[in-house]
Design a protein around this motif. Structure first.
Motif, PDB file in Angstrom:
ATOM      1  N   SER A  57      26.059 107.281 101.583  1.00  0.00           N
ATOM      2  CA  SER A  57      24.789 107.068 100.893  1.00  0.00           C
ATOM      3  C   SER A  57      23.610 107.404 101.804  1.00  0.00           C
ATOM      4  CB  SER A  57      24.676 105.614 100.439  1.00  0.00           C
ATOM      5  OG  SER A  57      24.516 104.757 101.562  1.00  0.00           O
ATOM      6  N   THR A  58      22.446 107.580 101.170  1.00  0.00           N
ATOM      7  CA  THR A  58      21.230 107.875 101.929  1.00  0.00           C
ATOM      8  C   THR A  58      20.910 106.748 102.908  1.00  0.00           C
ATOM      9  OG1 THR A  58      20.354 109.158 100.072  1.00  0.00           O
ATOM     10  CG2 THR A  58      18.780 108.423 101.739  1.00  0.00           C
ATOM     11  N   GLU A  59      21.118 105.506 102.450  1.00  0.00           N
ATOM     12  CA  GLU A  59      20.842 104.358 103.326  1.00  0.00           C
ATOM     13  C   GLU A  59      21.756 104.356 104.544  1.00  0.00           C
ATOM     14  OE1 GLU A  59      20.130  99.550 102.922  1.00  0.00           O
ATOM     15  OE2 GLU A  59      21.767 100.471 101.779  1.00  0.00           O
TER      16      GLU A  59
END
Length: 368
Positions: A57-59
């Protein structure tokens, strides 16, 4: 892991250079900091790209990238600490280490008070490390003649190329101490690996005594390497002190293994007690290994240490593959203990000619 790749032995090489010739400090430190800044940017960006391609994920990608930046800044701080130790500013080094830990705790508290996400905690780590670096640089400027700058960095060339063997040696040693848990996990299962992991964590933490001795002794060994007849005396004094500390801590671990395990992990980890008793030998052996390894570095013989560590990784892995399927974590513990003693003997042998004959070859001495 990123921090190890960014450093690539530069801190050890930097400490060696500055201890022998303090005039190297400004140019060499500037070059190391510039090297690490460039390597850190590449490493953080590279890891982020790989994780993105793997579907994280981006996070998660952002978090790992931030921690890569943190590792870079912290490695730069460690470079300044290496210079402080090399110039006998031990009190300053200790003060910075302690204050940086308090600053990190303060950063965590602030992130918690602000209700930050996990990325916010990582950003707090980065900011705290940057502040620590700036304050340490100002302290070095006030207490020494060290001045940092791009011009000095450009004038000091080739340092990374001369450091790689120290970096490989560090990674090889890390592999020597970690490859066994992979085998235990595969052949004896997660429960056995949990017990073994608990015991090795205590044993490696207990080895900090020898590490502290060498942190103080390494600059003196580096200076003695260029003074005819002095090195054997410094080497013997360091060896006696390190072994004394290792024996004392190792004896405590041996005799108090049961209360140590029960206090740290609880009653469910009683199976780690016999493993820890065996690994008390690692604590003693590591105090010898560290002296031999840092002596090899001080004498410019890290290439030989890399070869020895690489061979020992193979020996360790082979012994584990033979013994762990039959004896489980107990077999791994004995492999670690015996392997550490063999490693210690090999590392000390790398300096045997200097120790007993007092001869240092000119080609071994690394110049600024």
């Amino acid at each position: 892991m990123v921090g190890v790749l960014i450093d690539m032995g530069q801190n050890s090489h930097l400490g060696r250079l500055v201890a022998r010739d303090p005039d190297c400090a400004s140019g060499s430190l500037s070059r190391v900091l510039l090297n690490k800044l460039g390597l850190g940017v590449l490493a953080a960006a590279g890891v982020a790209v790989v994780l993105s391609l793997l579907g994280f994920s981006t996070e998660e990608v952002g978090l790992v990238a931030l921690m890569g930046v943190w590792a870079t800044v912290l490695s730069m701080l460690d470079s300044m600490r290496a210079v402080a130790r090399a110039t006998s500013l031990m009190a300053l080094d200790s003060a910075v280490n302690g204050l940086e830990s308090l600053g990190r705790l303060a950063a965590i508290v602030v992130a918690w008070a602000l209700g930050s996400s996990v990325s916010g905690y990582a950003a707090a780590y980065v900011l705290e490390a940057i502040v620590a670096c700036v304050l340490f640089a100002l302290a070095l400027r006030r207490k020494t003649s060290i001045r940092l700058g791009i011009r000095r960095a450009i004038q000091s060339t080739g340092l990374l190329g001369k450091s790689w063997a120290l970096g490989i040696m560090g990674m090889a040693m890390a592999g020597f101490y970690r490859v066994d848990q992979i085998v235990v996990q595969g052949f004896a299962g997660a429960a056995e690996n949990g017990l073994y992991g608990a015991a090795t964590r205590v044993a490696f933490t207990a080895s900090v005594g020898g590490s502290l001795v060498m942190m103080a002794a390494y600059p003196e060994l580096s200076r003695a390497a260029v003074v005819s007849g002095r090195y054997p005396r410094v080497f013997r004094r360091t060896l006696v002190l390190s072994v004394g500390v290792g024996l004392a801590i190792g004896l405590v671990v041996l005799l108090a293994a049961s209360p140590i395990v029960s206090t740290l992990y609880g009653g469910g980890f009683t199976g780690a007690v016999p493993l820890l008793r065996i690994l008390s030998l690692v604590v003693v052996g590591n105090s010898l290994t560290l002296v031999g390894m840092y002596s090899a570095s001080a004498l410019g013989r890290e290439h030989r240490a890399v070869l020895l560590a690489s061979v020992m990784i193979g020996v360790n892995l082979t012994a584990n593959l033979v013994l762990v399927p039959r004896f489980g974590a107990l077999g791994a513990a004995w492999v670690s203990a015996v392997g550490e003693l063999i490693m210690a003997g090999g590392m000390l042998y790398l300096s045997a000619d200097v120790l007993f004959r007092g001869r240092i070859r000119k080609e071994d001495v690394v110049a600024c």
